[in-house]
Design a protein around this motif. Structure first.
Motif, PDB file in Angstrom:
ATOM      1  N   ALA A 195      65.048  50.383  45.498  1.00 44.91           N
ATOM      2  CA  ALA A 195      63.662  49.917  45.551  1.00 44.91           C
ATOM      3  C   ALA A 195      62.803  50.610  44.491  1.00 44.91           C
ATOM      4  CB  ALA A 195      63.078  50.172  46.945  1.00 44.91           C
ATOM      5  N   ALA A 196      63.002  51.903  44.321  1.00 44.81           N
ATOM      6  CA  ALA A 196      62.240  52.633  43.306  1.00 44.81           C
ATOM      7  C   ALA A 196      62.585  52.131  41.910  1.00 44.81           C
ATOM      8  CB  ALA A 196      62.523  54.132  43.423  1.00 44.81           C
ATOM      9  N   ALA A 199      60.901  48.766  41.329  1.00 42.13           N
ATOM     10  CA  ALA A 199      59.465  48.916  41.064  1.00 42.13           C
ATOM     11  C   ALA A 199      59.219  49.374  39.636  1.00 42.13           C
ATOM     12  CB  ALA A 199      58.857  49.908  42.057  1.00 42.13           C
ATOM     13  N   ALA A 213      62.424  43.786  37.571  1.00 40.13           N
ATOM     14  CA  ALA A 213      62.703  44.404  38.867  1.00 40.13           C
ATOM     15  C   ALA A 213      64.102  44.034  39.348  1.00 40.13           C
ATOM     16  CB  ALA A 213      61.655  43.977  39.883  1.00 40.13           C
TER      17      ALA A 213
END
Length: 264
Positions: A195-196, A199, A213
């Motif tokens: 997820a990081a 982002a 992304a």
């Protein structure tokens, strides 16, 4: 579920996985568990330093190739070359075709055989080529590639240290961390890093947005998937993991993530 990193876990991660002057005060299984869960944080620090070196050369006019070389060299320096050495030793052990006991003895030898040399050459060439391509895209994409590859490499270590993966030897760093990470913690770490990365990938270059992304998330997931294939093969061949296998898994994940990041 991930807990807040403990000081002992952070010290274990940075003290064993980097050359940063961090003293490891505990070597028990609980500290090892926290340390392996914190491994991606150590990767974040290593990747940031690698990106800084590459960007410095890029901004000084050295060009994308030299920036890529510096970016690939910094992680090697900050780990004393242990991951690359582990990759070479693992390649020699697997390439020997010998039974587990003999292969493990080959891996413990101080010299590097032909399989190890070949794998090191091609892996480093792939890393530099991919980083140069990323820097050609933009300085932000090059920096992102440096950070994501380092974090993905250490995430692969977290997954390799999960419960159910045995140690091949009763001694060494591999035995100290084998099986210490709960399966749920390994999955949570994967979700957080993915997820990081997604982002960050959304803002790495002009117009990247959702595509950036998705590409970055895929780079992390492909990295751990290919590293998992190597891990499982090593467990079948050697009967478990060693410190060398951990190094091989990390470099495999780093290289895979870099290649995926520059595709398309």
């Amino acid at each position: 579920m991930l807990r807040t990193p403990s000081p002992d876990g952070l010290r274990f991660a940075f003290g064993t996985l980097t050359v940063f002057p961090v003293k490891v005060t505990r070597w028990d299984r609980e500290a090892a568990r926290g340390g392996m869960l914190c491994a991606p944080l150590a990767g974040l620090a290593v990747g940031t330093a690698a990106a800084a070196a590459g960007l410095l050369l890029l901004f000084l006019g050295a060009g994308s190739l030299l920036a890529a070389v510096a970016t690939a060299a910094v992680p090697a320096a900050l780990t004393r070359g242990l991951h690359l050495d582990g990759l070479a030793d693992t390649a020699d052990g697997l390439g020997s075709g010998k039974p587990a006991g003999d292969a493990l003895r080959i891996m413990k030898q101080s010299d590097i055989g032909p399989f190890g040399v070949l794998v090191l050459v091609f892996v480093l060439l792939a890393q530099v080529a991919a980083l140069a391509r990323a820097y050609d895209g933009s300085w932000a994409r090059g920096a992102l590639a440096a950070v994501v590859s380092a974090a993905a490499a250490r995430l692969a270590l977290t997954l390799a240290a999960r419960a159910g993966v045995p140690a091949a030897r009763p001694e060494g760093l591999g035995a100290a961390v084998a099986g210490v990470v709960p399966a749920g913690g390994a999955l949570a770490a994967t979700a957080v890093v993915t997820a990081a990365g997604a982002a960050a990938g959304a803002f790495a270059g002009p117009g990247d947005g959702p595509y950036g992304a998705l590409r970055t998330a895929l780079a992390v997931l492909c990295a751990v998937a290919v590293a998992e294939l190597l891990l499982r093969h090593c467990v079948r061949r050697f009967g478990g993991v060693t410190g060398d296998v951990f190094g091989g898994v990390a470099e495999t994940a780093a290289t895979t993530s870099l290649v995926v990041l520059v595709l398309g």
